[in-house]
Design a protein around this motif. Structure first.
Motif, mmCIF file in Angstrom:
data_model
loop_
_atom_site.group_PDB
_atom_site.id
_atom_site.type_symbol
_atom_site.label_atom_id
_atom_site.label_comp_id
_atom_site.label_asym_id
_atom_site.label_seq_id
_atom_site.Cartn_x
_atom_site.Cartn_y
_atom_site.Cartn_z
ATOM 1 N N VAL A 174 0.839 -1.187 0.000
ATOM 2 C CA VAL A 174 0.000 0.000 0.000
ATOM 3 C C VAL A 174 0.877 1.240 0.000
ATOM 4 C CG1 VAL A 174 -0.191 -0.058 2.514
ATOM 5 C CG2 VAL A 174 -1.867 1.216 1.175
ATOM 6 N N ALA A 175 0.456 2.224 -0.785
ATOM 7 C CA ALA A 175 1.169 3.490 -0.878
ATOM 8 C C ALA A 175 0.395 4.577 -0.152
ATOM 9 C CB ALA A 175 1.355 3.890 -2.337
ATOM 10 N N SER A 176 1.119 5.413 0.573
ATOM 11 C CA SER A 176 0.500 6.551 1.241
ATOM 12 C C SER A 176 1.432 7.744 1.156
ATOM 13 C CB SER A 176 0.195 6.218 2.705
ATOM 14 O OG SER A 176 1.366 5.859 3.398
ATOM 15 N N GLU A 177 0.818 8.924 1.081
ATOM 16 C CA GLU A 177 1.589 10.154 0.994
ATOM 17 C C GLU A 177 1.770 10.691 2.405
ATOM 18 O OE1 GLU A 177 2.165 13.411 1.102
ATOM 19 O OE2 GLU A 177 3.592 13.477 -0.546
ATOM 20 N N ILE A 178 3.015 10.879 2.792
ATOM 21 C CA ILE A 178 3.337 11.235 4.175
ATOM 22 C C ILE A 178 2.621 12.510 4.621
ATOM 23 C CG2 ILE A 178 5.201 11.939 5.703
ATOM 24 C CD1 ILE A 178 7.035 10.056 4.138
ATOM 25 N N SER A 179 2.518 13.496 3.723
ATOM 26 C CA SER A 179 1.884 14.759 4.094
ATOM 27 C C SER A 179 0.376 14.742 3.876
ATOM 28 C CB SER A 179 2.502 15.891 3.277
ATOM 29 O OG SER A 179 2.185 15.738 1.910
ATOM 30 N N GLY A 180 -0.108 13.655 3.322
ATOM 31 C CA GLY A 180 -1.545 13.539 3.096
ATOM 32 C C GLY A 180 -2.017 14.093 1.766
ATOM 33 N N GLY A 181 -1.091 14.521 0.912
ATOM 34 C CA GLY A 181 -1.449 15.066 -0.387
ATOM 35 C C GLY A 181 -1.876 13.997 -1.367
ATOM 36 N N SER A 182 -2.421 14.413 -2.486
ATOM 37 C CA SER A 182 -2.861 13.452 -3.494
ATOM 38 C C SER A 182 -1.716 13.114 -4.438
ATOM 39 C CB SER A 182 -4.041 14.011 -4.283
ATOM 40 O OG SER A 182 -3.650 15.171 -4.971
ATOM 41 N N PHE A 183 -1.800 11.947 -5.027
ATOM 42 C CA PHE A 183 -0.787 11.508 -5.964
ATOM 43 C C PHE A 183 -1.410 10.465 -6.877
ATOM 44 C CE2 PHE A 183 -0.009 7.380 -3.951
ATOM 45 C CZ PHE A 183 -0.485 7.599 -2.665
ATOM 46 N N THR A 184 -0.752 10.252 -8.012
ATOM 47 C CA THR A 184 -1.234 9.264 -8.978
ATOM 48 C C THR A 184 -0.111 8.295 -9.295
ATOM 49 O OG1 THR A 184 -2.706 10.906 -9.956
ATOM 50 C CG2 THR A 184 -2.282 8.901 -11.230
ATOM 51 N N ILE A 185 -0.422 7.019 -9.151
ATOM 52 C CA ILE A 185 0.550 5.985 -9.451
ATOM 53 C C ILE A 185 0.276 5.389 -10.823
ATOM 54 C CG2 ILE A 185 1.448 3.727 -8.784
ATOM 55 C CD1 ILE A 185 2.264 5.897 -6.871
ATOM 56 N N ASN A 186 1.308 5.249 -11.633
ATOM 57 C CA ASN A 186 1.155 4.610 -12.923
ATOM 58 C C ASN A 186 1.434 3.115 -12.777
ATOM 59 O OD1 ASN A 186 0.833 3.995 -15.587
ATOM 60 N ND2 ASN A 186 2.726 4.956 -16.277
ATOM 61 N N THR A 187 2.647 2.722 -12.920
ATOM 62 C CA THR A 187 2.982 1.298 -12.879
ATOM 63 C C THR A 187 3.291 0.829 -11.459
ATOM 64 O OG1 THR A 187 3.913 1.467 -15.100
ATOM 65 C CG2 THR A 187 4.479 -0.498 -13.829
ATOM 66 N N MET A 188 2.761 -0.322 -11.119
ATOM 67 C CA MET A 188 3.067 -0.989 -9.853
ATOM 68 C C MET A 188 3.772 -2.300 -10.192
ATOM 69 S SD MET A 188 -0.486 -0.449 -7.761
ATOM 70 C CE MET A 188 -1.051 1.164 -7.245
ATOM 71 N N THR A 189 4.868 -2.558 -9.516
ATOM 72 C CA THR A 189 5.706 -3.695 -9.874
ATOM 73 C C THR A 189 6.155 -4.449 -8.634
ATOM 74 O OG1 THR A 189 6.549 -2.400 -11.739
ATOM 75 C CG2 THR A 189 7.735 -4.418 -11.194
ATOM 76 N N TRP A 190 6.231 -5.753 -8.773
ATOM 77 C CA TRP A 190 6.864 -6.602 -7.754
ATOM 78 C C TRP A 190 8.184 -7.106 -8.313
ATOM 79 C CZ3 TRP A 190 5.426 -7.023 -2.807
ATOM 80 C CH2 TRP A 190 4.098 -6.726 -2.464
ATOM 81 N N TYR A 191 9.233 -6.968 -7.528
ATOM 82 C CA TYR A 191 10.537 -7.544 -7.811
ATOM 83 C C TYR A 191 10.862 -8.519 -6.685
ATOM 84 C CZ TYR A 191 11.533 -3.863 -11.255
ATOM 85 O OH TYR A 191 11.509 -3.035 -12.347
ATOM 86 N N ARG A 192 11.858 -9.342 -6.928
ATOM 87 C CA ARG A 192 12.346 -10.203 -5.859
ATOM 88 C C ARG A 192 13.846 -10.376 -5.991
ATOM 89 N NH1 ARG A 192 9.757 -16.091 -7.645
ATOM 90 N NH2 ARG A 192 11.176 -16.501 -9.404
ATOM 91 N N GLN A 193 14.480 -10.651 -4.860
ATOM 92 C CA GLN A 193 15.909 -10.897 -4.851
ATOM 93 C C GLN A 193 16.184 -12.173 -4.074
ATOM 94 O OE1 GLN A 193 18.304 -7.589 -3.601
ATOM 95 N NE2 GLN A 193 20.140 -8.494 -4.477
ATOM 96 N N PRO A 194 16.462 -13.259 -4.784
ATOM 97 C CA PRO A 194 16.797 -14.513 -4.109
ATOM 98 C C PRO A 194 18.154 -14.399 -3.421
ATOM 99 C CG PRO A 194 16.119 -14.885 -6.385
ATOM 100 C CD PRO A 194 16.365 -13.429 -6.228
ATOM 101 N N PRO A 195 18.426 -15.240 -2.456
ATOM 102 C CA PRO A 195 19.707 -15.177 -1.750
ATOM 103 C C PRO A 195 20.885 -15.310 -2.707
ATOM 104 C CG PRO A 195 18.199 -16.677 -0.643
ATOM 105 C CD PRO A 195 17.549 -16.288 -1.921
ATOM 106 N N GLY A 196 21.797 -14.361 -2.644
ATOM 107 C CA GLY A 196 22.996 -14.405 -3.460
ATOM 108 C C GLY A 196 22.805 -14.094 -4.923
ATOM 109 N N LYS A 197 21.607 -13.637 -5.292
ATOM 110 C CA LYS A 197 21.337 -13.346 -6.701
ATOM 111 C C LYS A 197 20.885 -11.899 -6.878
ATOM 112 C CE LYS A 197 20.051 -18.097 -7.868
ATOM 113 N NZ LYS A 197 19.025 -18.971 -8.506
#
Length: 121
Positions: free
Chosen positions: A23-46
């Motif tokens: 979940v994304a939140s704006e620290i000051s409470g302002g509005s914002f628009t998100i375009n792309t949302m992505t999941w990455y992963r980092q396996p051990p040692g890779k």
């Protein structure tokens, strides 16, 4: 400044399922628009690798290793992205990171701190 928080990581056995959320939140409470949302992963040692992405219009893209097993979805009103992970394999073990690309009020990219997913045999 947008702040991302991931949840849902943990331990699972091979063949089981886990679901991640970010979940994304704006620290000051302002509005914002998100375009792309992505999941990455980092396996051990890779290196960090793309898991899945979803555009604002819902268009999705998956890494070859997770196609047919993982499903990404989003809620634009709540600024959340989810990752349903089914038929988990031991090689899915990694730290999973959420990334969001903001387009308003300015162009920016934000990362979450990561959540550990461990799959045992």
């Amino acid at each position: 400044q947008v702040h991302l928080v991931e949840s849902g990581g943990g331990l699972a056995r091979a063949g089981e399922s886990l679901a991640l959320s970010c979940v994304a939140s704006e620290i000051s409470g302002g509005s914002f628009t998100i375009n792309t949302m992505t999941w990455y992963r980092q396996p051990p040692g890779k290196q960090r690798e793309l898991v899945a992405s979803i555009a604002r219009d819902g268009k999705t893209n998956y890494g070859d290793s997770v196609k047919g097993r993982f499903t990404i979805s989003r809620n634009n009103a709540k600024n959340t992205v989810s990752l349903q992970m089914d038929s988990l394999k031991t090689e899915d073990t990694a730290v999973y990171y959420c990334k969001m690309t903001q387009i308003t009020p300015k162009l920016a990219a934000y990362w979450g701190p990561g959540t550990q997913v461990t799959v045992s045999s």
